[in-house]
Design a protein around this motif. Sequence first.
Motif, short mmCIF file in Angstrom:
data_model
loop_
_atom_site.label_atom_id
_atom_site.label_comp_id
_atom_site.label_asym_id
_atom_site.label_seq_id
_atom_site.Cartn_x
_atom_site.Cartn_y
_atom_site.Cartn_z
N GLY A 1 0.80 -1.21 0.00
CA GLY A 1 0.00 0.00 0.00
C GLY A 1 0.83 1.26 0.00
O GLY A 1 2.03 1.26 0.30
N ALA A 2 0.17 2.35 -0.37
CA ALA A 2 0.77 3.68 -0.35
C ALA A 2 -0.26 4.64 0.22
O ALA A 2 -1.39 4.72 -0.27
CB ALA A 2 1.18 4.11 -1.76
N ILE A 3 0.13 5.37 1.27
CA ILE A 3 -0.75 6.31 1.94
C ILE A 3 -0.14 7.69 1.85
O ILE A 3 1.00 7.90 2.27
CB ILE A 3 -0.96 5.92 3.42
N ASP A 4 -0.88 8.62 1.28
CA ASP A 4 -0.43 10.01 1.14
C ASP A 4 -1.28 10.87 2.08
O ASP A 4 -2.45 11.12 1.80
CB ASP A 4 -0.56 10.48 -0.30
N LEU A 5 -0.69 11.32 3.17
CA LEU A 5 -1.43 12.12 4.13
C LEU A 5 -1.70 13.52 3.62
O LEU A 5 -2.62 14.19 4.10
CB LEU A 5 -0.65 12.19 5.46
N GLY A 6 -0.90 14.00 2.67
CA GLY A 6 -1.12 15.33 2.11
C GLY A 6 -2.32 15.35 1.18
O GLY A 6 -3.20 16.21 1.29
N ARG A 7 -2.37 14.40 0.27
CA ARG A 7 -3.49 14.33 -0.69
C ARG A 7 -4.65 13.50 -0.15
O ARG A 7 -5.68 13.39 -0.80
CB ARG A 7 -3.00 13.74 -2.01
N GLN A 8 -4.47 12.88 1.02
CA GLN A 8 -5.51 12.08 1.66
C GLN A 8 -5.99 10.95 0.74
O GLN A 8 -7.18 10.79 0.47
CB GLN A 8 -6.67 12.96 2.12
N THR A 9 -5.03 10.18 0.28
CA THR A 9 -5.32 9.05 -0.59
C THR A 9 -4.69 7.79 -0.03
O THR A 9 -3.64 7.83 0.61
CB THR A 9 -4.80 9.28 -2.02
N VAL A 10 -5.36 6.67 -0.25
CA VAL A 10 -4.85 5.36 0.14
C VAL A 10 -4.96 4.43 -1.05
O VAL A 10 -6.02 4.32 -1.66
CB VAL A 10 -5.66 4.78 1.33
N TYR A 11 -3.85 3.79 -1.37
CA TYR A 11 -3.85 2.78 -2.43
C TYR A 11 -3.31 1.47 -1.87
O TYR A 11 -2.34 1.47 -1.10
CB TYR A 11 -3.01 3.19 -3.63
N ALA A 12 -3.95 0.37 -2.22
CA ALA A 12 -3.49 -0.93 -1.77
C ALA A 12 -3.64 -1.94 -2.90
O ALA A 12 -4.67 -1.94 -3.59
CB ALA A 12 -4.26 -1.40 -0.55
N ARG A 13 -2.64 -2.75 -3.07
CA ARG A 13 -2.80 -3.84 -4.03
C ARG A 13 -3.81 -4.85 -3.52
O ARG A 13 -4.56 -5.44 -4.28
CB ARG A 13 -1.45 -4.52 -4.25
N SER A 14 -3.82 -5.01 -2.18
CA SER A 14 -4.79 -5.92 -1.56
C SER A 14 -5.25 -5.31 -0.25
O SER A 14 -4.44 -4.90 0.58
CB SER A 14 -4.15 -7.29 -1.32
N LEU A 15 -6.57 -5.28 -0.06
CA LEU A 15 -7.16 -4.76 1.18
C LEU A 15 -8.31 -5.67 1.59
O LEU A 15 -9.25 -5.87 0.82
CB LEU A 15 -7.69 -3.34 0.97
N SER A 16 -8.21 -6.21 2.79
CA SER A 16 -9.27 -7.07 3.29
C SER A 16 -9.68 -6.62 4.68
O SER A 16 -8.83 -6.34 5.53
CB SER A 16 -8.81 -8.54 3.32
N VAL A 17 -11.00 -6.55 4.90
CA VAL A 17 -11.57 -6.17 6.19
C VAL A 17 -12.56 -7.25 6.56
O VAL A 17 -13.54 -7.49 5.84
CB VAL A 17 -12.26 -4.79 6.12
N ASP A 18 -12.31 -7.91 7.69
CA ASP A 18 -13.09 -9.10 8.04
C ASP A 18 -13.84 -8.90 9.35
O ASP A 18 -13.30 -8.35 10.31
CB ASP A 18 -12.15 -10.31 8.14
N SER A 19 -15.08 -9.37 9.37
CA SER A 19 -15.91 -9.42 10.58
C SER A 19 -16.09 -8.05 11.22
O SER A 19 -15.66 -7.79 12.35
CB SER A 19 -15.32 -10.41 11.59
N VAL A 20 -16.74 -7.16 10.48
CA VAL A 20 -17.01 -5.81 10.96
C VAL A 20 -18.38 -5.76 11.62
O VAL A 20 -19.34 -6.36 11.13
CB VAL A 20 -16.93 -4.79 9.81
N THR A 21 -18.47 -5.03 12.72
CA THR A 21 -19.74 -4.70 13.34
C THR A 21 -19.82 -3.18 13.45
O THR A 21 -18.93 -2.56 14.05
CB THR A 21 -19.87 -5.33 14.74
N ALA A 22 -20.85 -2.58 12.86
CA ALA A 22 -20.95 -1.12 12.82
C ALA A 22 -22.31 -0.67 13.32
O ALA A 22 -23.33 -1.37 13.15
CB ALA A 22 -20.73 -0.61 11.40
N MET A 23 -22.32 0.52 13.94
CA MET A 23 -23.57 1.08 14.46
C MET A 23 -23.53 2.60 14.33
O MET A 23 -22.53 3.24 14.66
CB MET A 23 -23.78 0.69 15.93
N TYR A 24 -24.64 3.15 13.82
CA TYR A 24 -24.77 4.60 13.69
C TYR A 24 -26.13 4.99 14.27
O TYR A 24 -27.17 4.69 13.70
CB TYR A 24 -24.67 5.01 12.22
#
Length: 330
Positions: free
Chosen positions: A239-262
Amino acid sequence: MLIFRVRTPDRDISTIYYRPDVGHWIRNTFLRRLVKTVVTLVVVLLALPLVLYVAPVQKALLAYALDKVNNSGYLKVSYESLRLHWPLHLEGRGIDVLTAPGDTMAHVGHIDIDVEALPLLAMRVCAHAAVDDVRYTMGHPDSTMWLDARADRFRLNPSTFHLASSQLDISTAVLDGARVRLTINPSDSTTAIDTTTSQGGMSINAGTLILRDIDYSMIMRPTIDLLGAHIDIATLRSGAIDLGRQTVYARSLSVDSVTAMYLIPPTDTVTVATSVPTDTVAPSMPWTINADHLTLSAREAVYGVRGHEPRPGLDMEWLLITHIHGHRLQ
């Protein structure tokens, strides 16, 4: 010393002692003393850094520095143990930092960081680190902003920070057991808020980033009663994260077993809060996330009104989605 035995005419034997004149290889007295002085200074200068690694010397220097810092009136610092090993290997336990007003506190249960010495000459910080039991608190629950962050374990494999370009190259970093709570209360302040990010911010190149057991919750009264999420594990690779331009690039990104509440507060309890005039709020740039390979799974996601009893059928005041699975391969 040489000893000569001489036989005299009356046959008496006399002993003559002779001490040869031993000369210096530098015959000039002034130059000889100058060389001795220079050699002594070099030896002292070479030995002085080594003295810093002697435990009693370090203890005395740390006690002196700690006394100066604590008497400055800005910070209160304490520690159970802190030791610098050769050449730049720092190990410490029970480190606490408290600001003078008492509204900001940092605690590190254990830290072990090893920095390579030679790359510093090329303006590069090469290090690996292990940190356990970290806590950071800013403000109080009734402050305009209150932040409470904790982490059980952080591991950083050999990585490099380029001082000249503000670029961080991470081989592998793992964060375990993090909990972040953020509360934003209404404020009467009319100070202009700048939410823009400098274009010259730091950039991060990451081989592997792993987040395990992450909890995040935010309250922003009066509009957000609770915004929370729990992530069992998230992994970013190449991955590449640019804090100035606020961009995130990843060749692979996985997010597993999320629980969210709003959750939003009931409409009859929402009060009008004093806000900052719109002409004083600078526009902010949104974060952009791109991934060649993206996988997402979630146990459940809830959107609703605090205290609302769900009704049969489609209830726009309480939406619950379970068993979410997403996959994207570019």
